[in-house]
Design a protein around this motif. Structure first.
Motif, PDB file in Angstrom:
ATOM      1  N   ARG A  36       0.656  -1.091  -0.085  1.00 11.64           N
ATOM      2  CA  ARG A  36       0.007  -0.150  -0.017  1.00 11.64           C
ATOM      3  C   ARG A  36       0.605   1.080   0.413  1.00 11.64           C
ATOM      4  N   ILE A  37       0.481   2.063  -0.283  1.00  9.67           N
ATOM      5  CA  ILE A  37       1.165   4.159  -0.865  1.00  9.67           C
ATOM      6  C   ILE A  37       0.633   4.672   0.163  1.00  9.67           C
ATOM      7  N   ASP A  39      -1.013   7.899   1.472  1.00 12.66           N
ATOM      8  CA  ASP A  39       0.025   9.690   1.131  1.00 12.66           C
ATOM      9  C   ASP A  39      -0.300  10.600   2.055  1.00 12.66           C
ATOM     10  N   GLN A  42       3.456   9.943   1.012  1.00 13.59           N
ATOM     11  CA  GLN A  42       4.364   9.601  -0.091  1.00 13.59           C
ATOM     12  C   GLN A  42       4.172  10.752  -1.605  1.00 13.59           C
ATOM     13  N   VAL A  80       4.502   1.026   1.628  1.00 12.52           N
ATOM     14  CA  VAL A  80       5.899   1.131   1.300  1.00 12.52           C
ATOM     15  C   VAL A  80       6.336   2.570   1.331  1.00 12.52           C
ATOM     16  N   GLN A  84       8.255   2.506  -4.592  1.00  4.94           N
ATOM     17  CA  GLN A  84       6.990   2.506  -4.824  1.00  4.94           C
ATOM     18  C   GLN A  84       7.007   2.603  -6.664  1.00  4.94           C
ATOM     19  N   HIS A  88       4.772  -0.812  -8.304  1.00  3.28           N
ATOM     20  CA  HIS A  88       4.242   0.086  -9.466  1.00  3.28           C
ATOM     21  C   HIS A  88       4.768  -0.873 -11.007  1.00  3.28           C
TER      22      HIS A  88
END
Length: 279
Positions: A36-37, A39, A42, A80, A84, A88
């Protein structure tokens, strides 16, 4: 074995520790679907970032894939911290699991680690990239190295102007561009015309200078191939011409290097008694 060196820190003096390293991380293979990112710290993937993701995916090799740094979060998932774009790219390539270094830290330290990692990263210079491409046997890099060797040019990492020697240049990207735009013969002659005259024009194997000579010689092969070219340029003050070019005002759409190219052409025309090319 002469090119191999051990990790030697004997010349690092006065180092002070900011704190303890924390718990040792674990290295595991983790499913990309579980990453998972966050936000909150990140950055979003920009258009340039998407190009990077595409490039990693298209040229994917495990030998080029560094483990991601992640932290466990609720629900058996992992945030992460670093990587990232690689994550991806792996998903784009259809890879199910990737190697990760798992650190046990809270959200605040995740964000701190993200900032610190991205602050610490050293940009890889053009000289280092070129060197690695030559060792890897990339055709364009090997070609460029051959041209540089013939001309007496050396692609070096950034350093003080006072440390430069004859033929040293930081302009790796420009040399690659010139290889794409002009013939190898034109690039080699341009480098020779800068390096092999007078005192070697140390510190002047620069982007605009190389562009000027290449642009001139591609259109004026009578100048490029003239046997008296190098001797004639012994009397040309490239340093003065470079400073004049840098200070000149440009008209809309005009390239700065073209000013220098015109001055070199005029000088050589007078010195070698050759007519100027028709406009």
């Amino acid at each position: 074995m002469e090119a191999l060196r051990e990790i030697d820190v004997s010349d690092f003096a006065g180092v002070s520790w900011a704190g303890q390293p924390g718990p040792a991380p674990q290295v595991q293979w983790i499913e990309v679907a579980s990453l998972r990112i966050d936000d909150r710290y990140q950055r979003p993937i920009s258009q340039r970032g998407k190009m990077q993701v595409r490039r990693i995916a298209e040229r994917f090799r495990w030998s080029r894939f560094a483990p991601l740094i992640v932290a466990p979060i609720e629900g058996g998932l992992y945030a992460v911290i670093d990587g990232q774009h690689r994550g991806h790219a792996a998903r784009l390539r259809g890879i199910k699991s990737v190697p990760c270094m798992v650190v046990i830290v809270d959200t605040a330290e995740q964000a701190e680690a993200f900032a610190e990692i991205n602050t610490q990263q050293l940009a890889v210079t053009g000289a280092v990239l070129h060197k690695s491409r030559v060792v890897a046997g990339e055709h364009k890099a090997v070609q460029l190295q051959a041209v540089c060797d013939e001309a007496g040019c050396r692609i070096v990492t950034p350093r003080a102007q006072s440390e430069l020697k004859r033929g040293d240049t930081f302009a790796a990207a420009t040399l690659y561009k010139m290889m794409e735009s002009y013939s190898e013969g034109t690039l080699q002659r341009a480098l020779e015309a800068i390096i092999q005259v007078g005192d070697g024009n140390v510190g002047l194997v620069r982007a605009n200078v190389v562009s000027a000579y290449c642009g001139l010689f591609e259109g004026r092969q009578d100048l490029r191939d003239h046997p008296g070219l190098i001797d004639a340029l012994d009397d040309f003050d490239l340093q003065e011409a470079f400073v004049s070019m840098q200070r000149s005002q440009l008209n809309r759409g005009q390239h700065r290097w073209r000013l220098l190219a015109d001055e070199v052409e005029a000088f050589l025309g007078r010195k070698l008694r050759l007519p100027r090319a028709a406009a």
